[in-house]
Design a protein around this motif. Structure first.
Motif, PDB file in Angstrom:
ATOM      1  N   LYS A 132       0.822  -1.215   0.000  1.00 48.26           N
ATOM      2  CA  LYS A 132       0.000   0.000   0.000  1.00 48.26           C
ATOM      3  C   LYS A 132       0.856   1.267   0.000  1.00 48.26           C
ATOM      4  CE  LYS A 132      -3.884  -2.170   2.451  1.00 48.26           C
ATOM      5  NZ  LYS A 132      -4.751  -2.138   3.667  1.00 48.26           N
ATOM      6  N   ASN A 133       2.151   1.097   0.147  1.00 44.47           N
ATOM      7  CA  ASN A 133       3.051   2.260   0.190  1.00 44.47           C
ATOM      8  C   ASN A 133       3.242   2.910  -1.169  1.00 44.47           C
ATOM      9  OD1 ASN A 133       3.549   1.960   2.969  1.00 44.47           O
ATOM     10  ND2 ASN A 133       5.116   0.403   2.562  1.00 44.47           N
ATOM     11  N   GLY A 134       2.907   2.202  -2.224  1.00 48.08           N
ATOM     12  CA  GLY A 134       3.082   2.747  -3.559  1.00 48.08           C
ATOM     13  C   GLY A 134       4.322   2.232  -4.237  1.00 48.08           C
ATOM     14  N   ILE A 135       4.324   2.290  -5.543  1.00 47.44           N
ATOM     15  CA  ILE A 135       5.393   1.674  -6.331  1.00 47.44           C
ATOM     16  C   ILE A 135       6.753   2.330  -6.115  1.00 47.44           C
ATOM     17  CG2 ILE A 135       4.934   3.093  -8.396  1.00 47.44           C
ATOM     18  CD1 ILE A 135       5.594   0.522 -10.047  1.00 47.44           C
ATOM     19  N   LYS A 136       6.792   3.642  -5.936  1.00 46.72           N
ATOM     20  CA  LYS A 136       8.089   4.303  -5.747  1.00 46.72           C
ATOM     21  C   LYS A 136       8.763   3.861  -4.453  1.00 46.72           C
ATOM     22  CE  LYS A 136       6.283   8.379  -6.613  1.00 46.72           C
ATOM     23  NZ  LYS A 136       6.117   9.852  -6.754  1.00 46.72           N
ATOM     24  N   LYS A 137       7.990   3.749  -3.394  1.00 46.60           N
ATOM     25  CA  LYS A 137       8.564   3.296  -2.122  1.00 46.60           C
ATOM     26  C   LYS A 137       8.911   1.806  -2.172  1.00 46.60           C
ATOM     27  CE  LYS A 137       6.616   6.782   0.973  1.00 46.60           C
ATOM     28  NZ  LYS A 137       5.784   7.034   2.182  1.00 46.60           N
ATOM     29  N   ASP A 138       8.070   1.033  -2.850  1.00 48.56           N
ATOM     30  CA  ASP A 138       8.331  -0.408  -2.966  1.00 48.56           C
ATOM     31  C   ASP A 138       9.639  -0.668  -3.706  1.00 48.56           C
ATOM     32  OD1 ASP A 138       6.017  -0.994  -1.631  1.00 48.56           O
ATOM     33  OD2 ASP A 138       4.837  -1.429  -3.427  1.00 48.56           O
TER      34      ASP A 138
END
Length: 226
Positions: A132-138
């Motif tokens: 749920k953190n988003g693709i950039k953080k992942d």
């Protein structure tokens, strides 16, 4: 300097230099010393990582083009050739190749479809779990460790850079959005009709270069995933 010389000796570089008639003299040793001094020990200290970290608001075309200079295939022709020769490793890869190679699909439609499926390609390549953190953080998690400079760390940083460009939050841009860059949110949320043909041409080229680099990373998976 001794550390770098040891690595060059073990890799056979010094021996190949000698066989090709090069002399390992003081000038050569001076160059080796400069290289050892200039190269950072970990990827976070590299210029590539610094450029990646700098991507934030108001990303400009020239910044992206400069960043692509770190990629293996830097032109549309070379990127297309690699994509066509690439052996698909997933259904997503097959679909992406089909869209790119299909001459019946116009470029505007190709851009929209590729960006719609870009997230899947990026996650598959990075081999990280979607959260749920988003693709950039992942994807950014791959660069958190103090990794030494090598193919693994370089590919991790480049994937993070690609994520930061494609998934930039254009709603927070203070300056006008550069439509030569494949900003997913802007295109899929606001449409592609207002994009000029010349903008689409350059945007599509950037997208192809990015995809070819991701496919290349799939061809040579990082050691961290073994």
């Amino acid at each position: 300097m001794n550390n770098l010389m040891d690595r060059l000796n073990k890799s056979g570089v010094i021996e190949r230099f000698k066989k090709n008639g090069f002399t390992i003299d003081e000038d050569f040793m001076w160059i080796i010393m400069l290289i050892e001094f200039a190269l950072p020990g970990i990827i976070k200290d590299s210029i590539l990582c610094q450029k990646t970290e700098d991507f934030g608001y108001d990303i400009k075309y020239n910044e992206v083009v400069d960043y692509l200079d770190n990629f293996d295939y830097k032109t549309k022709r070379k990127a297309l050739n690699y994509i066509r020769d690439y052996k698909a490793q997933s259904d997503t890869d097959k679909y992406i190749k089909h869209i790119i190679n299909n001459k019946r699909i116009n470029v505007r439609e190709k851009v929209s479809v590729l960006l719609l499926h870009f997230e899947k390609v990026l996650y598959e390549t990075a081999k990280v779990t979607k959260t749920k953190n988003g693709i950039k953080k992942d994807i950014g998690k791959l660069t958190e460790k103090d990794m030494k400079i090598g193919s693994d760390s370089i590919s991790a940083v480049i994937m993070f850079g690609i994520a930061k460009i494609v998934y930039a939050n254009t709603r927070d841009f203070k300056e006008s959005i550069d439509k030569r860059i494949p900003f997913r949110h802007n295109i899929l949320h606001n449409g592609i009709v207002e994009y000029r043909d010349d903008d689409i041409k350059k945007l599509y080229e950037i997208l192809l270069i990015m995809i070819s680099e991701l496919f290349l990373f799939k061809d040579r998976p990082p050691k961290r995933n073994k």
